[in-house]
Design a protein around this motif. Structure first.
Motif, PDB file in Angstrom:
ATOM      1  N   ILE A   1      61.769  52.171  21.475  1.00  0.00           N
ATOM      2  CA  ILE A   1      60.970  52.320  22.694  1.00  0.00           C
ATOM      3  C   ILE A   1      61.845  52.039  23.918  1.00  0.00           C
ATOM      4  O   ILE A   1      61.762  52.741  24.926  1.00  0.00           O
ATOM      5  N   GLY A   2      62.693  51.032  23.810  1.00  0.00           N
ATOM      6  CA  GLY A   2      63.617  50.731  24.911  1.00  0.00           C
ATOM      7  C   GLY A   2      64.572  51.877  25.175  1.00  0.00           C
ATOM      8  O   GLY A   2      64.819  52.233  26.334  1.00  0.00           O
ATOM      9  N   PHE A   3      65.118  52.479  24.111  1.00  0.00           N
ATOM     10  CA  PHE A   3      65.995  53.636  24.289  1.00  0.00           C
ATOM     11  C   PHE A   3      65.234  54.799  24.924  1.00  0.00           C
ATOM     12  O   PHE A   3      65.761  55.522  25.764  1.00  0.00           O
ATOM     13  N   GLY A   4      63.986  54.983  24.534  1.00  0.00           N
ATOM     14  CA  GLY A   4      63.165  56.040  25.130  1.00  0.00           C
ATOM     15  C   GLY A   4      62.931  55.813  26.611  1.00  0.00           C
ATOM     16  O   GLY A   4      63.004  56.747  27.410  1.00  0.00           O
ATOM     17  N   LEU A   5      62.639  54.562  26.985  1.00  0.00           N
ATOM     18  CA  LEU A   5      62.440  54.257  28.402  1.00  0.00           C
ATOM     19  C   LEU A   5      63.723  54.444  29.211  1.00  0.00           C
ATOM     20  O   LEU A   5      63.686  54.923  30.344  1.00  0.00           O
ATOM     21  N   LEU A   6      64.841  54.083  28.625  1.00  0.00           N
ATOM     22  CA  LEU A   6      66.120  54.326  29.303  1.00  0.00           C
ATOM     23  C   LEU A   6      66.369  55.823  29.484  1.00  0.00           C
ATOM     24  O   LEU A   6      66.872  56.247  30.525  1.00  0.00           O
ATOM     25  N   ALA A   7      66.013  56.627  28.497  1.00  0.00           N
ATOM     26  CA  ALA A   7      66.180  58.076  28.611  1.00  0.00           C
ATOM     27  C   ALA A   7      65.280  58.648  29.700  1.00  0.00           C
ATOM     28  O   ALA A   7      65.697  59.516  30.468  1.00  0.00           O
ATOM     29  N   VAL A   8      64.042  58.162  29.786  1.00  0.00           N
ATOM     30  CA  VAL A   8      63.128  58.626  30.836  1.00  0.00           C
ATOM     31  C   VAL A   8      63.661  58.257  32.213  1.00  0.00           C
ATOM     32  O   VAL A   8      63.641  59.066  33.147  1.00  0.00           O
ATOM     33  N   ALA A   9      64.164  57.039  32.350  1.00  0.00           N
ATOM     34  CA  ALA A   9      64.736  56.614  33.638  1.00  0.00           C
ATOM     35  C   ALA A   9      65.932  57.477  34.013  1.00  0.00           C
ATOM     36  O   ALA A   9      66.072  57.899  35.162  1.00  0.00           O
ATOM     37  N   TRP A  10      66.784  57.765  33.038  1.00  0.00           N
ATOM     38  CA  TRP A  10      67.940  58.605  33.295  1.00  0.00           C
ATOM     39  C   TRP A  10      67.521  60.012  33.731  1.00  0.00           C
ATOM     40  O   TRP A  10      68.077  60.569  34.668  1.00  0.00           O
ATOM     41  N   LEU A  11      66.510  60.580  33.059  1.00  0.00           N
ATOM     42  CA  LEU A  11      66.013  61.905  33.438  1.00  0.00           C
ATOM     43  C   LEU A  11      65.439  61.902  34.850  1.00  0.00           C
ATOM     44  O   LEU A  11      65.613  62.861  35.608  1.00  0.00           O
TER      45      LEU A  11
END
Length: 151
Positions: A63-73
């Motif tokens: 979930i943390g990796f997913g949130l980091l990916a969303v922030a990056w996008l």
């Protein structure tokens, strides 16, 4: 436990291949294969494999990796929109004022670096054979085409 076993088996197989290569008098290749085959067992002995296995099977980590990916996008998207020429906040406000018919303040209409040459400079024709178009040309054919298309 399974990861350690797999890494040990890969290292043992790699060292076996390196031994066969050394037997065939390919010492440089054997040394390179031995170096690669020692990496998995080294990772097991340092604890990196346990750490990676602990991360890989925790849902909160994913979930943390997913949130980091969303922030990056979001960062990338906003940068792309900004670079497309939407303009700065001052430019948008000036355009909104101009659309409403309000007078634009002199500070908002100050020239930028890309305004070009001053209006007092005249353009010279570098090629004297080409004459500039006269101002009294007949544009009836262009007007007919535009009327045909409803423009």
């Amino acid at each position: 436990m399974l990861a350690e076993t797999i890494c040990s088996a890969v290292s043992a197989a790699g060292l076996g291949i390196a031994a066969v290569s050394a037997y065939r008098k390919r010492f440089l290749t054997a040394a390179r294969i031995a170096a690669y085959s020692l990496v998995p067992i080294g990772l097991v002995l340092t604890g990196v494999v346990d750490w990676l296995a602990g991360i890989a099977f925790k849902p909160s980590v994913w979930i943390g990796f997913g949130l980091l990916a969303v922030a990056w996008l979001l960062f990338i998207t906003t940068r792309a929109i900004e670079r497309r020429g939407v303009g700065t906040r001052k430019e948008r406000k000036a355009a909104a004022r101009a659309a409403r018919g309000e007078a634009i303040a002199p500070a908002a209409s100050a020239p930028s670096l890309g305004t070009g040459l001053p209006a007092t400079r005249t353009q010279t024709n570098p090629n004297p054979k080409q004459q500039p178009a006269s101002s009294g040309e007949d544009f009836s054919d262009i007007e007919a085409i535009l009327k045909k298309h409803g423009i």
